[in-house]
Design a protein around this motif. Structure first.
Motif, PDB file in Angstrom:
ATOM      1  N   VAL A  42       0.716  -1.157   0.057  1.00  0.00           N
ATOM      2  CA  VAL A  42       0.056   0.102  -0.075  1.00  0.00           C
ATOM      3  C   VAL A  42       0.836   1.309  -0.108  1.00  0.00           C
ATOM      4  N   LEU A  43       2.131   1.187   0.808  1.00  0.00           N
ATOM      5  CA  LEU A  43       3.092   2.484   0.373  1.00  0.00           C
ATOM      6  C   LEU A  43       3.548   2.303  -0.699  1.00  0.00           C
ATOM      7  N   GLY A  44       3.294   2.562  -1.927  1.00  0.00           N
ATOM      8  CA  GLY A  44       4.115   2.328  -3.055  1.00  0.00           C
ATOM      9  C   GLY A  44       4.135   0.959  -3.677  1.00  0.00           C
ATOM     10  N   ALA A  73       5.946   5.936  -6.400  1.00  0.00           N
ATOM     11  CA  ALA A  73       6.717   5.891  -5.167  1.00  0.00           C
ATOM     12  C   ALA A  73       7.046   4.465  -4.946  1.00  0.00           C
ATOM     13  N   TYR A  76      -3.154   0.425  -4.737  1.00  0.00           N
ATOM     14  CA  TYR A  76      -3.766   1.557  -5.306  1.00  0.00           C
ATOM     15  C   TYR A  76      -3.260   2.012  -6.618  1.00  0.00           C
ATOM     16  N   HIS A 131      -6.987   5.238   4.117  1.00  0.00           N
ATOM     17  CA  HIS A 131      -5.950   5.696   4.513  1.00  0.00           C
ATOM     18  C   HIS A 131      -4.993   6.048   3.564  1.00  0.00           C
ATOM     19  N   PHE A 132      -4.137   6.908   4.038  1.00  0.00           N
ATOM     20  CA  PHE A 132      -2.735   7.617   2.939  1.00  0.00           C
ATOM     21  C   PHE A 132      -2.039   6.454   2.822  1.00  0.00           C
ATOM     22  N   ASP A 133      -1.541   6.632   1.233  1.00  0.00           N
ATOM     23  CA  ASP A 133      -0.887   5.916   0.693  1.00  0.00           C
ATOM     24  C   ASP A 133       0.738   6.110   0.759  1.00  0.00           C
ATOM     25  N   ARG A 134       1.068   7.284   1.398  1.00  0.00           N
ATOM     26  CA  ARG A 134       2.414   7.966   1.731  1.00  0.00           C
ATOM     27  C   ARG A 134       2.186   7.929   3.221  1.00  0.00           C
ATOM     28  N   GLU A 135       3.746   8.147   4.011  1.00  0.00           N
ATOM     29  CA  GLU A 135       3.826   8.087   5.098  1.00  0.00           C
ATOM     30  C   GLU A 135       4.966   9.186   5.421  1.00  0.00           C
ATOM     31  N   ILE A 154      -2.351   6.675  10.297  1.00  0.00           N
ATOM     32  CA  ILE A 154      -2.065   6.835   8.865  1.00  0.00           C
ATOM     33  C   ILE A 154      -3.468   6.946   8.207  1.00  0.00           C
TER      34      ILE A 154
END
Lengths: 276, 313
Positions: free
Chosen positions: A60-62, A110, A148, B202-206, B285
């Motif tokens: 999910v984080l890139g 990302a 995403y 939720h956000f997909d960057r932190e 997040i």
């Protein structure tokens, strides 16, 4: 005449299932035999690297790139834990992974490198490695399936990998590990009673595979959105965008080695012969 | 476990959200990554629960985790001791946890048998190499970091994502009923934990520093309003109304309660129409998280847990 726009050093590409049934049981012989043949065909071109996009490695984080040079451990599938363990110990081509990640970043994506002891390697990747890299002699690059990511991002991620492969000059085999329709039977079944969960799923799987077999890969990409809505493919089949990004959307037919159900889901083994 | 001669009972149930950030923020010795803190409102909320659980002296904590996803039936951890390294595949930089837990296998097997009795598909997880998911571990760590109470881990069957809302939640209601009978028959004094967030977009960057609290906030005002609507109803003990809005809550906020943990727990507790105690609410997040408790032990002692207060309409 079909033509390939793919980098010359990419020799073959495959779409393969990620279900552990095909690696840990003998209940699905047709798909298993096709998987074995695909692995043998891949090794016959003596690739320097195997590149895998697995629909079972979610991020999910890139977009994540495995960067541990030697992942090893034991993996037990969360659902199919009774089938046994995957012991793994393989090599990662970290320089190629880094190059592909840099190119993805340059496209505005990302990304993150993953290098953690005990990081869970997903079932789909390990099933593919069993048949494509049984002695773990070939270094691999593994990328995640970003929850995403849309079509544009997925293609850009694939293009980054294609550019990195071209620049590296390494001969490569590229694998997209995924189910087609992804609706499971929700009760115990015998493998001999297995079937695609619904007629509609089966029809849409075949539509997609027909286009792939005709080499109409652009048309297949154009179908992905509807396919995702109608047949619930694993991670919306967005890995196909990635695969076409890597290969440059060639009008080369994919040979269908097998198609069939695994616990209700649709699964195919497809082989693209590109630059042999 | 000195209470097993008596009929078992559920002492309390907690909504116990599992963002790995909460473990990361605490810096326990089991977790490798180190933080400067963060998410205190939720971590301090859990501290109240820890004190409460210690005072209740339960035999077992049962946890239902959305991050142990199964497609064929409801699975129960059934290995006496499970240990290993659990690395979160989504937030590996935050959660690399050396876990070691004791499973109450007698209760796990009773849950399994009762689930079958309910007509549910069920399985025992007996593979000793199984890596316990981070949701299970986070909720259990936050409730009881000493790990001195045996546990039963229950998977989240994916039926909510395959079937209609009514069918899927009916499955969870049956699973809850099966769990309750298993607890009663085995004479356990049990704590339940529904390991889920509320709103889950939720956000997909932190941020560069994940625990930079200047960057932490709810994903959207709409999510916040939905979370508050949910919380207000459980604070007032209006579970029927809460159940009525649940489908829309799931749809509008991608609420993780869809995985079934909450309905499983409430069903096991017979849908107690007593006010839930809210220990804390906070975002992680961008997701909405509440630490909430239904104290059945206290309600029994005070006589507020009546028959009328326990049947879901």
């Amino acid at each position: 005449m079909p033509s390939s726009t793919t980098a010359e050093n990419i020799k073959k590409a495959f779409i393969v299932p990620g279900q552990p049934h095909l690696a840990l049981t003998d209940g699905w012989p047709e798909l298993t035999q096709a998987f074995k043949k695909a692995g043998e065909d891949a090794r016959s071109v003596c690739p320097d690297v195997i590149v895998i996009y697995s629909a079972q490695w979610l991020s999910v984080l890139g977009h994540l790139f495995q960067s541990d040079p030697n992942p090893k451990g034991v993996h037990v599938d969360g659902n199919w834990h009774a089938m046994g363990d995957f012991e793994f110990n393989f090599k990662v081509d970290t320089s190629l992974a880094k190059l592909a990640e840099e190119k993805a970043q340059a496209k505005g994506l990302a990304t993150k490198s993953v290098h953690y002891e005990g990081f869970p390697i997903d079932t789909g990747t390990l099933v593919a490695l069993k048949y494509f890299n049984p002695d773990n002699s070939i270094p691999v690059v593994i990328v995640s399936s970003n929850v995403y990511a849309d079509k544009e991002d997925s293609m850009a991620l694939g293009e980054s990998m294609g550019e990195a492969l071209r620049e590296s000059g390494k001969t490569a085999v590229v694998i997209f590990s995924t189910a087609l329709s992804h609706r499971f039977m929700t009760e115990e079944i015998q493998s001999t009673d297995d079937r695609i969960a619904s007629e509609q799923d089966d029809e849409w799987n075949r539509k997609m595979l027909d286009l792939i077999q005709l080499g109409k890969n652009q048309d297949a990409m154009d179908l992905v959105e509807d396919f995702a809505q109608k047949a619930n493919p694993e991670m919306m089949f967005k890995g196909f965008y990635w695969l076409m990004g890597v290969l440059g959307t060639p009008n080369v037919p994919g040979e269908l080695l097998a198609y069939g159900p695994v616990w209700g889901t649709g699964n195919a083994v497809v082989e693209y012969s590109l630059n042999n | 476990m000195s209470h097993r001669d008596a009929s078992g009972e559920i002492l309390a149930g907690f909504i116990a959200p599992h963002p790995p950030h909460l473990v990361y923020g605490e810096n326990p010795p089991q977790n490798k990554p180190q933080s400067q803190g963060g998410w205190e409102n939720l971590r301090w909320a859990y501290q109240h629960c820890r004190d409460k659980i210690k005072a209740l002296k339960p035999d077992v904590i049962l946890v239902h985790s959305p991050h142990w996803q199964t497609v064929v039936g409801h699975h129960f951890l059934d290995v006496p001791k499970l240990k290993g390294l659990s690395v979160d595949p989504i937030f590996p930089h935050l959660f690399q946890y050396d876990f070691e837990l004791d499973v109450d296998t007698e209760l796990a097997e009773a849950c399994y048998e009762e689930a079958l009795e309910e007509g549910l598909a069920a399985k025992k997880m007996v593979n000793p190499n199984f890596r316990v998911d981070y949701g299970t571990i986070t909720s259990l760590h936050m409730l009881n970091p000493d790990w001195d109470i045996p546990v039963v881990g229950i998977s989240a069957n994916n039926s909510p994502y395959y079937h209609t809302h009514d069918y899927a939640q009916d499955q969870m209601i049956k699973l809850g009923q099966a769990t309750r009978r298993a607890i009663e028959k085995t004479g356990r004094r049990a704590i339940l934990a529904a390991s889920n967030t509320l709103s889950h977009l939720h956000f997909d960057r932190e941020p560069a520093i994940p625990e930079d609290m200047s960057q932490e906030h709810i994903m959207s005002h709409e999510q916040y309003l939905w979370d508050m609507r949910f919380i207000e109803l459980i604070r007032q003990g209006k579970l029927d109304e809460m159940m009525d809005i649940l489908p829309e809550f799931m749809e509008k906020t991608f609420a993780e309660v869809k995985a079934g943990s909450l309905v499983w727990m409430l069903s096991a507790m017979n849908f107690p129409k007593i006010p839930a105690q809210i220990h804390g609410y906070g975002t992680v997040i961008g997701t909405g998280n509440v630490v909430a408790e239904w104290d059945l032990d206290k309600a029994r002692r005070e006589g507020t847990l009546t028959e009328e207060a326990m049947v879901h309409a």
